[in-house]
Write an enzyme that holds these catalytic residues in place. Structure first.
Site, mmCIF file in Angstrom:
data_model
loop_
_atom_site.group_PDB
_atom_site.id
_atom_site.type_symbol
_atom_site.label_atom_id
_atom_site.label_comp_id
_atom_site.label_asym_id
_atom_site.label_seq_id
_atom_site.Cartn_x
_atom_site.Cartn_y
_atom_site.Cartn_z
ATOM 1 N N GLU A 36 46.516 48.016 32.745
ATOM 2 C CA GLU A 36 45.974 47.168 31.669
ATOM 3 C C GLU A 36 45.200 45.949 32.207
ATOM 4 O OE1 GLU A 36 48.918 48.572 31.661
ATOM 5 O OE2 GLU A 36 49.612 49.024 29.625
ATOM 6 N N GLY A 37 45.526 45.517 33.437
ATOM 7 C CA GLY A 37 44.774 44.402 34.038
ATOM 8 C C GLY A 37 43.314 44.812 34.228
ATOM 9 N N HIS A 38 43.112 45.978 34.868
ATOM 10 C CA HIS A 38 41.735 46.489 35.045
ATOM 11 C C HIS A 38 41.086 46.737 33.689
ATOM 12 C CE1 HIS A 38 43.845 48.065 38.749
ATOM 13 N NE2 HIS A 38 42.841 47.431 39.295
ATOM 14 N N LYS A 150 44.481 37.394 38.963
ATOM 15 C CA LYS A 150 45.696 37.667 39.743
ATOM 16 C C LYS A 150 45.395 37.551 41.230
ATOM 17 C CE LYS A 150 48.672 40.802 41.279
ATOM 18 N NZ LYS A 150 48.017 41.934 41.863
#
Ligand code: PAF
Length: 283
Positions: A36-38, A150
């Site tokens: 989900e970060g990407h 991050k």
């Protein structure tokens, strides 16, 4: 169906066709095993640009000896699905030989910004990142490129590189995406056993506590580092690589928390090295 290409020539061709139609191009460089970060980076690119390219390339040049190059998780099928669902237009998935042809011997390196934090324990890492990202920028030639906060040091390094080398791309930093319980999303979280996954929560716990201390007025870096270190050390599976306070632009250590300041940690949970951070802007 999203197109997946493996050669530099094919990416250039696709992007050139878009350019002829006057389309803007966003770019999300990744090493795959997307989460989900990407996905949030891709979603931002899709929102801001007519077309979005995602690169999926586990870059051997940024891994040191004994690091996890071989075991780094890979799943192009799953990545393709996520990119397609999120609205990306093209995946560039080159083989190492395509990126580093026989005789390759040119590098992009940096003197400042890479001495502290991850640069200390991963001495060749940022040379590999700068080299591959500048190559990818030259291949895709995007208008905008998206990086996660991050990897805050990486974000600062890329911004510096783009400014220093006059690369015509706007670098956009996007917020950290976390699991519901606070752990920062990372492809490396898959290495954790069930017990380690629980123990890994100590990273976000110390980050949230540190942020609160700064919000409540703590300005002394040493004091903050000690408080966060004490929290991490309560977890027996955790071994600290660093807890540090640096200026977010220069990545130089600072004694006092003022201006845009990065508070960053790297902690081994068992054999897995995890990072987390927060950025504050103290006037
Ligand atoms: O952040 C990453 O995944 C990598 O360092 C990057 C920017 C894709 C370069 O290989």
């Amino acid at each position: 169906m999203i197109k997946v290409v493996h050669t530099i020539k094919e990416v250039r061709q696709e992007v050139e066709n878009w350019r002829k139609e006057g389309k803007s191009v966003g770019f999300v460089p990744t090493m795959g095993y997307l989460h989900e970060g990407h996905q949030s980076l891709i979603a931002n690119s899709v929102k801001d640009n007519d077309k979005t390219v995602v690169s999926v390339f586990v870059n051997p040049m940024q891994f040191g000896v004994g690091e996890d190059l071989e075991s780094y998780p890979r799943d192009l099928e799953k990545d393709t699905k996520l990119c397609e669902e999120t609205g990306a237009d093209l995946i560039f998935n080159p083989e190492p030989e395509e990126m580093y042809a026989k005789g390759f011997c040119s590098f992009v390196d940096m003197n400042g910004l890479t001495k502290e934090l991850c640069g200390k324990s991963r001495p060749i890492h940022f040379r590999g990142v700068c080299t591959v990202v500048s190559k990818l920028f030259n291949i895709v030639r995007p208008d905008k490129a998206y990086f996660g906060q991050k990897d805050a040091q990486q974000l600062a390094v890329i911004k510096r590189m783009v400014a220093d080398l006059n690369i015509a791309v706007e670098v956009i930093g996007c917020p950290i995406i976390r699991e519901e319980d606070g752990l920062a999303k990372s492809s490396r979280n898959t290495y954790l056993s069930a017990e380690e996954r629980k123990a890994a929560l100590i990273l976000s716990k110390s980050i949230f506590a540190g942020k609160k201390m700064v919000e409540e007025g703590m300005r002394d870096s040493k004091e903050l580092i000690k408080a966060m270190t004490d929290i991490i050390n309560t977890e027996k599976l955790a071994k600290i690589d660093y807890v540090d306070v640096v200026d977010f632009e220069t990545i130089e250590k600072c004694d006092k928390i003022q201006g845009e300041t990065l508070v960053a940690i790297a902690v081994y949970i068992g054999k897995t090295r995890l990072i987390d951070n927060f950025i504050v802007d103290v006037k």
